[in-house]
Design a protein around this motif. Structure first.
Motif, short mmCIF file in Angstrom:
data_model
loop_
_atom_site.label_atom_id
_atom_site.label_comp_id
_atom_site.label_asym_id
_atom_site.label_seq_id
_atom_site.Cartn_x
_atom_site.Cartn_y
_atom_site.Cartn_z
N MET A 89 0.63 -1.32 -0.01
CA MET A 89 0.34 -0.01 0.13
C MET A 89 0.40 1.37 0.17
O MET A 89 1.89 1.69 0.68
N PRO A 90 0.27 2.16 -0.63
CA PRO A 90 0.99 3.31 -0.54
C PRO A 90 0.88 4.08 1.00
O PRO A 90 0.31 3.63 1.34
N GLY A 91 2.24 4.53 1.64
CA GLY A 91 2.36 4.94 3.23
C GLY A 91 3.48 3.59 3.71
O GLY A 91 3.51 4.01 4.41
N SER A 92 2.93 2.46 3.14
CA SER A 92 3.99 1.55 4.05
C SER A 92 5.31 1.89 3.99
O SER A 92 5.56 0.95 5.09
N GLY A 93 5.79 1.88 3.20
CA GLY A 93 7.61 2.24 3.50
C GLY A 93 8.67 1.78 3.17
O GLY A 93 9.33 1.87 2.63
N LYS A 94 7.89 1.90 1.58
CA LYS A 94 8.34 0.22 0.23
C LYS A 94 9.27 1.14 -0.03
O LYS A 94 11.08 1.02 -0.04
N SER A 95 9.53 2.51 -0.65
CA SER A 95 10.75 3.12 -0.58
C SER A 95 11.82 3.71 0.29
O SER A 95 12.85 3.27 0.00
N THR A 96 11.20 4.06 0.62
CA THR A 96 12.16 4.03 2.40
C THR A 96 13.18 2.78 2.97
O THR A 96 14.48 3.59 3.00
N VAL A 97 11.76 2.26 3.78
CA VAL A 97 12.89 1.67 3.22
C VAL A 97 13.86 0.38 2.71
O VAL A 97 15.05 0.02 3.40
N GLY A 98 13.48 0.28 1.23
CA GLY A 98 13.82 -0.55 0.68
C GLY A 98 14.91 0.03 0.67
O GLY A 98 16.06 -0.40 0.63
N VAL A 99 15.61 1.42 0.30
CA VAL A 99 16.61 2.27 0.52
C VAL A 99 17.71 2.10 1.40
O VAL A 99 18.61 1.85 1.23
N LEU A 100 16.79 2.18 3.22
CA LEU A 100 17.86 1.79 4.04
C LEU A 100 18.76 0.52 3.77
O LEU A 100 19.32 -0.23 4.32
N LEU A 101 16.83 -0.23 3.22
CA LEU A 101 17.89 -1.67 3.85
C LEU A 101 18.93 -2.17 2.50
O LEU A 101 19.61 -2.72 2.79
N ALA A 102 18.78 -1.42 1.21
CA ALA A 102 19.97 -1.88 0.67
C ALA A 102 21.16 -1.05 1.06
O ALA A 102 23.08 -1.96 0.37
N LYS A 103 21.04 0.15 1.42
CA LYS A 103 22.59 0.15 2.07
C LYS A 103 23.13 -0.49 3.02
O LYS A 103 24.35 -0.73 2.77
N ARG A 104 22.21 -1.50 3.87
CA ARG A 104 22.31 -1.95 4.91
C ARG A 104 23.17 -3.35 4.06
O ARG A 104 23.82 -3.40 4.85
N LEU A 105 22.52 -3.61 2.80
CA LEU A 105 23.36 -5.06 3.07
C LEU A 105 23.61 -4.64 1.58
O LEU A 105 24.65 -6.04 1.19
N GLY A 106 23.72 -3.92 1.40
CA GLY A 106 25.34 -3.53 0.00
C GLY A 106 24.58 -4.06 -1.54
O GLY A 106 25.52 -4.73 -1.97
N LEU A 107 23.04 -3.94 -1.51
CA LEU A 107 22.44 -4.32 -2.60
C LEU A 107 22.07 -2.51 -3.47
O LEU A 107 22.25 -1.95 -2.70
N GLY A 108 21.37 -3.45 -4.34
CA GLY A 108 21.22 -1.98 -5.12
C GLY A 108 20.03 -1.81 -5.15
O GLY A 108 19.47 -2.37 -4.32
N PHE A 109 19.13 -0.67 -5.22
CA PHE A 109 17.87 -0.45 -4.79
C PHE A 109 17.21 0.15 -6.69
O PHE A 109 17.61 0.41 -7.59
N ILE A 110 16.07 0.00 -6.67
CA ILE A 110 14.75 -0.04 -7.86
C ILE A 110 14.07 0.50 -6.91
O ILE A 110 12.89 -0.90 -6.43
N ASP A 111 12.91 1.48 -7.35
CA ASP A 111 11.78 1.56 -7.24
C ASP A 111 10.96 1.98 -8.58
O ASP A 111 11.41 2.28 -9.55
N THR A 112 10.18 0.58 -8.88
CA THR A 112 9.22 0.36 -10.08
C THR A 112 8.07 1.61 -10.94
O THR A 112 8.47 1.52 -11.49
#
Length: 155
Positions: free
Chosen positions: A1-24
């Protein structure tokens, strides 16, 4: 759902795990040359869902954190493609928090039937998110950093 934090948490997670990030959502807008809301307004919600499916099916999903648009769950093919190389995480927040975070959702480019309320959309998608999720993280009462940590711990 919008507002769940997908984009923000996704960026944080990618940084934490050393992975790329994509926002579709951004990929869809780039491919279409217009905003999600413009797509819904001009072509209808089904067109947005179709574009999202096309974008997702083309993605190389290896070694990336992917923030999907909320309607990704309407495509079994797209969800299986995402699952093929990763873990599907559902950031679960209650409807009241969705409403609080997104405010006036009329310009968010949300893929829903014209007669469908946000509550009905939430209920419909909740069932789909729950079906496809390999991992569900409850986000209510947590900061975005805490949600990220909860995902890392669960992985």
């Amino acid at each position: 759902m919008p507002g769940s934090g997908k984009s923000t948490v996704g960026v944080l997670l990618a940084k934490r795990l050393g992975l790329g990030f994509i926002d579709t959502d951004l990929l869809i807008q780039e491919q279409a040359g217009r905003t999600l809301q413009d797509i819904v307004d001009q072509d209808g919600y089904e067109a947005l869902r179709h574009l999202e499916e096309q974008v997702l099916l083309k993605l190389d999903v290896r070694h990336k954190v992917i923030s999907t648009g909320g309607s990704a769950v309407y495509s079994a093919r797209a969800m299986e493609h995402l699952r093929s190389s990763g873990t599907l995480v559902f950031l679960d927040i209650p409807l009241e928090l969705v409403i609080e975070r997104i405010g006036d959702h009329s310009m968010r480019g949300i893929s829903r039937r014209p007669d469908q309320s946000l509550a009905a959309l939430f209920e419909e998608r909740f069932a789909l998110y729950s079906r496809y999720a390999d991992l569900t993280v409850k986000g209510e009462g947590l900061s975005q950093d805490e949600v990220c940590e909860a995902v890392v711990s669960a992985l």
